[in-house]
Scaffold this active site. Structure first.
Site, PDB file in Angstrom:
ATOM      1  N   CYS A  73      19.919  37.055  30.473  1.00 55.83           N
ATOM      2  CA  CYS A  73      20.573  36.247  29.440  1.00 55.83           C
ATOM      3  C   CYS A  73      20.455  37.021  28.123  1.00 55.83           C
ATOM      4  O   CYS A  73      19.357  37.264  27.623  1.00 55.83           O
ATOM      5  CB  CYS A  73      19.886  34.890  29.378  1.00 55.83           C
ATOM      6  SG  CYS A  73      20.585  33.816  28.128  1.00 55.83           S
ATOM      7  N   CYS A 130      21.493  22.752  19.039  1.00 56.42           N
ATOM      8  CA  CYS A 130      21.030  24.081  19.453  1.00 56.42           C
ATOM      9  C   CYS A 130      20.043  24.641  18.438  1.00 56.42           C
ATOM     10  O   CYS A 130      20.358  24.742  17.250  1.00 56.42           O
ATOM     11  CB  CYS A 130      22.246  24.999  19.581  1.00 56.42           C
ATOM     12  SG  CYS A 130      21.808  26.713  19.895  1.00 56.42           S
ATOM     13  N   GLU A 165      15.872  37.341  21.115  1.00 60.66           N
ATOM     14  CA  GLU A 165      15.259  37.040  22.404  1.00 60.66           C
ATOM     15  C   GLU A 165      16.250  37.310  23.531  1.00 60.66           C
ATOM     16  O   GLU A 165      17.457  37.187  23.369  1.00 60.66           O
ATOM     17  CB  GLU A 165      14.821  35.575  22.435  1.00 60.66           C
ATOM     18  CG  GLU A 165      13.791  35.291  21.378  1.00 60.66           C
ATOM     19  CD  GLU A 165      13.216  33.886  21.446  1.00 60.66           C
ATOM     20  OE1 GLU A 165      12.224  33.646  20.769  1.00 60.66           O
ATOM     21  OE2 GLU A 165      13.746  33.028  22.175  1.00 60.66           O
ATOM     22  N   CYS A 211      18.395  27.454  27.662  1.00 60.87           N
ATOM     23  CA  CYS A 211      19.526  27.438  26.746  1.00 60.87           C
ATOM     24  C   CYS A 211      19.215  26.620  25.514  1.00 60.87           C
ATOM     25  O   CYS A 211      18.688  25.520  25.606  1.00 60.87           O
ATOM     26  CB  CYS A 211      20.711  26.753  27.415  1.00 60.87           C
ATOM     27  SG  CYS A 211      21.607  27.821  28.474  1.00 60.87           S
ATOM     28  N   CYS A 262      22.619  32.243  14.729  1.00 61.37           N
ATOM     29  CA  CYS A 262      24.024  31.927  15.008  1.00 61.37           C
ATOM     30  C   CYS A 262      24.607  31.122  13.857  1.00 61.37           C
ATOM     31  O   CYS A 262      23.976  30.190  13.378  1.00 61.37           O
ATOM     32  CB  CYS A 262      24.144  31.133  16.306  1.00 61.37           C
ATOM     33  SG  CYS A 262      25.865  30.784  16.742  1.00 61.37           S
ATOM     34  N   CYS A 320      25.954  24.395  15.904  1.00 62.34           N
ATOM     35  CA  CYS A 320      26.001  23.241  16.815  1.00 62.34           C
ATOM     36  C   CYS A 320      24.706  22.452  16.600  1.00 62.34           C
ATOM     37  O   CYS A 320      23.626  23.041  16.509  1.00 62.34           O
ATOM     38  CB  CYS A 320      26.107  23.703  18.266  1.00 62.34           C
ATOM     39  SG  CYS A 320      27.542  24.748  18.549  1.00 62.34           S
ATOM     40  N   GLY A 378      23.299  33.419  19.603  1.00 70.78           N
ATOM     41  CA  GLY A 378      24.532  33.852  18.961  1.00 70.78           C
ATOM     42  C   GLY A 378      25.804  33.535  19.704  1.00 70.78           C
ATOM     43  O   GLY A 378      25.798  33.127  20.872  1.00 70.78           O
ATOM     44  N   GLU A 379      26.909  33.714  18.997  1.00 75.11           N
ATOM     45  CA  GLU A 379      28.236  33.443  19.545  1.00 75.11           C
ATOM     46  C   GLU A 379      28.922  34.794  19.795  1.00 75.11           C
ATOM     47  O   GLU A 379      29.356  35.462  18.845  1.00 75.11           O
ATOM     48  CB  GLU A 379      29.013  32.569  18.548  1.00 75.11           C
ATOM     49  CG  GLU A 379      30.487  32.449  18.800  1.00 75.11           C
ATOM     50  CD  GLU A 379      30.865  32.012  20.211  1.00 75.11           C
ATOM     51  OE1 GLU A 379      30.324  31.008  20.720  1.00 75.11           O
ATOM     52  OE2 GLU A 379      31.714  32.679  20.820  1.00 75.11           O
ATOM     53  N   SER A 417      31.633  26.165  26.083  1.00 71.76           N
ATOM     54  CA  SER A 417      30.683  25.095  25.774  1.00 71.76           C
ATOM     55  C   SER A 417      31.437  23.925  25.165  1.00 71.76           C
ATOM     56  O   SER A 417      31.913  24.000  24.026  1.00 71.76           O
ATOM     57  CB  SER A 417      29.630  25.615  24.799  1.00 71.76           C
ATOM     58  OG  SER A 417      28.956  26.695  25.407  1.00 71.76           O
TER      59      SER A 417
HETATM   60  N1  SAH Z   1      27.164  30.643  21.597  1.00 72.55           N
HETATM   61  C1  SAH Z   1      27.535  30.580  22.952  1.00 72.55           C
HETATM   62  C2  SAH Z   1      26.471  31.121  23.884  1.00 72.55           C
HETATM   63  C3  SAH Z   1      25.042  30.749  23.613  1.00 72.55           C
HETATM   64  S1  SAH Z   1      24.592  29.082  23.821  1.00 72.55           S
HETATM   65  C4  SAH Z   1      27.932  29.168  23.339  1.00 72.55           C
HETATM   66  O1  SAH Z   1      27.674  28.245  22.587  1.00 72.55           O
HETATM   67  O2  SAH Z   1      28.520  29.009  24.400  1.00 72.55           O
HETATM   68  C5  SAH Z   1      24.495  28.910  25.592  1.00 72.55           C
HETATM   69  C6  SAH Z   1      24.621  27.487  26.087  1.00 72.55           C
HETATM   70  O3  SAH Z   1      23.486  26.687  25.718  1.00 72.55           O
HETATM   71  C7  SAH Z   1      25.830  26.734  25.531  1.00 72.55           C
HETATM   72  O4  SAH Z   1      26.550  26.190  26.609  1.00 72.55           O
HETATM   73  C8  SAH Z   1      25.220  25.638  24.680  1.00 72.55           C
HETATM   74  O5  SAH Z   1      26.047  24.514  24.628  1.00 72.55           O
HETATM   75  C9  SAH Z   1      23.925  25.379  25.387  1.00 72.55           C
HETATM   76  N2  SAH Z   1      22.891  24.758  24.560  1.00 72.55           N
HETATM   77  C10 SAH Z   1      22.669  24.933  23.244  1.00 72.55           C
HETATM   78  N3  SAH Z   1      21.611  24.212  22.846  1.00 72.55           N
HETATM   79  C11 SAH Z   1      21.136  23.564  23.928  1.00 72.55           C
HETATM   80  C12 SAH Z   1      20.042  22.683  24.152  1.00 72.55           C
HETATM   81  N4  SAH Z   1      19.203  22.357  23.179  1.00 72.55           N
HETATM   82  N5  SAH Z   1      19.852  22.215  25.392  1.00 72.55           N
HETATM   83  C13 SAH Z   1      20.675  22.573  26.408  1.00 72.55           C
HETATM   84  N6  SAH Z   1      21.715  23.404  26.262  1.00 72.55           N
HETATM   85  C14 SAH Z   1      21.949  23.914  25.029  1.00 72.55           C
HETATM   86 FE1  SF4 Z   2      26.454  26.728  19.113  1.00 68.74          FE
HETATM   87 FE2  SF4 Z   2      26.121  28.637  20.970  1.00 68.74          FE
HETATM   88 FE3  SF4 Z   2      25.690  29.163  18.375  1.00 68.74          FE
HETATM   89 FE4  SF4 Z   2      24.005  27.596  19.675  1.00 68.74          FE
HETATM   90  S1  SF4 Z   2      24.358  29.744  20.074  1.00 68.74           S
HETATM   91  S2  SF4 Z   2      24.858  27.236  17.606  1.00 68.74           S
HETATM   92  S3  SF4 Z   2      25.386  26.545  21.088  1.00 68.74           S
HETATM   93  S4  SF4 Z   2      27.637  28.593  19.297  1.00 68.74           S
END
Ligand code: SAH
Ligand code: SF4
Length: 354
Positions: free
Chosen positions: A104, A118, A91, A337, A111, A115, A163-164, A218
């Site tokens: 975005c 997420c 997406e 996000c 990923c 986390c 993804g990361e 993050s």
């Molecule tokens: N993997 C990278 C980039 C993608 S996630 C990272 O983790 O930074 C982008 C952002 O969305 C991150 O700051 C993450 O902490 C936040 N995020 C993930 N799940 C979320 C959720 N359910 N609600 C709000 N923010 C979220």
């Molecule tokens: Fe964590 Fe970013 Fe991967 Fe979601 S996309 S699992 S916030 S590292």
């Protein structure tokens, strides 16, 4: 067949020349792709039929075999659900800002970082994206804007989709080259932000490779014991060591650094948690971005109240640290996000088909 979007313009011109395509025709083709945003060789009107046919035997232009578009009712977000050649789906979200368009971008299908708050993490990991699949999202977005007769192209990028990014380093670097190239998408690094959950070795690699970017880190929680519970990445990448390497990175240039802080009720929202966050922001001279949790029935956490969110923002402001609250765009299409990897897409990836 070669992916056209995976080849730098200068190399692409050489490769076209080797295949008997004249230099001025090669320039026209680059113009069609990167300026006029067409996704088919057949739409390149001033290129001869013979050359168009030759091109389509040499290169694959658009790396997605299907595109589904969801437009949010607030008019601020458009989500593209893009099917890759192997049937996996990713997406990408176009975000309308006041006077420009932001995209975005996803760097992986799913990923592996896991986390706990997420949806992308919960859904699991399928594979890394190739550079052509990363920048292909920009071509999709520009093509969408053109089709709506919108007189803008994507000018800003946030690597905050699925993804990361730092776990797909080589393809990330290749895609950045395509993004900056004058004959490519021609977007300045100052308008590109890469978001990471914090990988020490790879941030060090950015320093060694002299890659200058706006970074977003993050945080999750500053307290190591609490962080490890919600972000397993903490185990091998302790937050204080991440902070040290980020400080080194920042010392090399004057790009922006943002601390992303997803609010989880009862987990990382005490005054002490916020005080620790302020301390980290001061140490790194960073801005704080508070993101209230975007809930989902598969995410085992709750958001905090709006009044609490604003109280915490004031607490940060009072200590003279720049802070913003992330405004949620496109809620009705799950464009926010942490919500990418939703519904149909998730099922398709689980079933391994489209
Ligand atoms: N993997 C990278 C980039 C993608 S996630 C990272 O983790 O930074 C982008 C952002 O969305 C991150 O700051 C993450 O902490 C936040 N995020 C993930 N799940 C979320 C959720 N359910 N609600 C709000 N923010 C979220
Ligand atoms: Fe964590 Fe970013 Fe991967 Fe979601 S996309 S699992 S916030 S590292």
């Amino acid at each position: 067949m070669n992916e056209l979007l995976g080849i730098l313009p200068v190399k692409l011109k050489e490769s076209m020349k080797d295949n008997g395509i004249k230099a001025f025709v090669a320039d026209q083709i680059l113009d069609w792709v990167f300026k006029k945003s067409v996704v088919n060789f057949s739409d390149m009107q001033n290129v001869s039929k013979e050359n168009r046919e030759k091109l389509s035997t040499l290169y694959n232009l658009f790396p997605f075999k299907n595109v589904e578009v969801l437009e949010s009712s607030d008019g601020l977000a458009v989500k593209g659900i893009l099917t890759l050649e192997d049937g996996a789906k990713i997406e990408s979200v176009i975000l309308k800002e006041r006077d420009y368009y932001n995209l975005c971008i996803s760097t992986q299908c799913g990923c592996p970082v896991d986390c706990k708050f997420c949806l992308t993490g919960i859904t699991g990991f399928k594979r890394n994206l190739k550079a052509a699949e990363i920048v292909g999202q920009i071509l999709w977005a520009n093509n969408y804007l053109a089709s709506k007769k919108i007189d803008h192209r994507i000018s800003h990028l946030v690597f905050m989709g699925m993804g990361e990014p730092l776990l797909n380093y080589d393809e990330l670097i290749k895609s950045l080259a395509m993004i900056h190239d004058e004959q490519g998408f021609f977007i300045s690094t100052r308008k590109v932000t890469v978001s990471t959950s914090g990988f020490i070795k790879t941030i060090r690699q950015l320093i060694e490779d002299d890659v200058k970017l706006n970074l977003a880190f993050s945080v999750g929680c500053v307290n190591r014991d609490k962080r490890i519970e919600i972000m397993p990445v903490e185990e091998l990448n302790p937050i204080m060591d991440v902070a040290k390497v980020l400080k080194e990175y920042q010392a090399l240039h004057n790009r922006k650094l943002t601390l992303e802080y997803t609010m989880l009720a009862g987990v990382n929202d005490t005054d002490q948690d916020i005080q620790d966050l302020i301390g980290l922001a001061k140490y790194l001279k960073a801005k704080i971005n508070l993101i209230n949790l975007n809930p989902h029935n598969k995410i085992p956490f709750k958001e905090i109240s709006n009044s609490k969110l604003h109280r915490l923002k004031t607490m940060i402001q009072n200590q003279h640290v720049p802070v913003t609250i992330r405004f949620r765009k496109g809620r009705d299409i799950s464009a926010a996000c942490g919500q990418l990897g939703e519904s149909r897409m998730e099922e398709a990836n689980e079933n391994g088909n489209d």
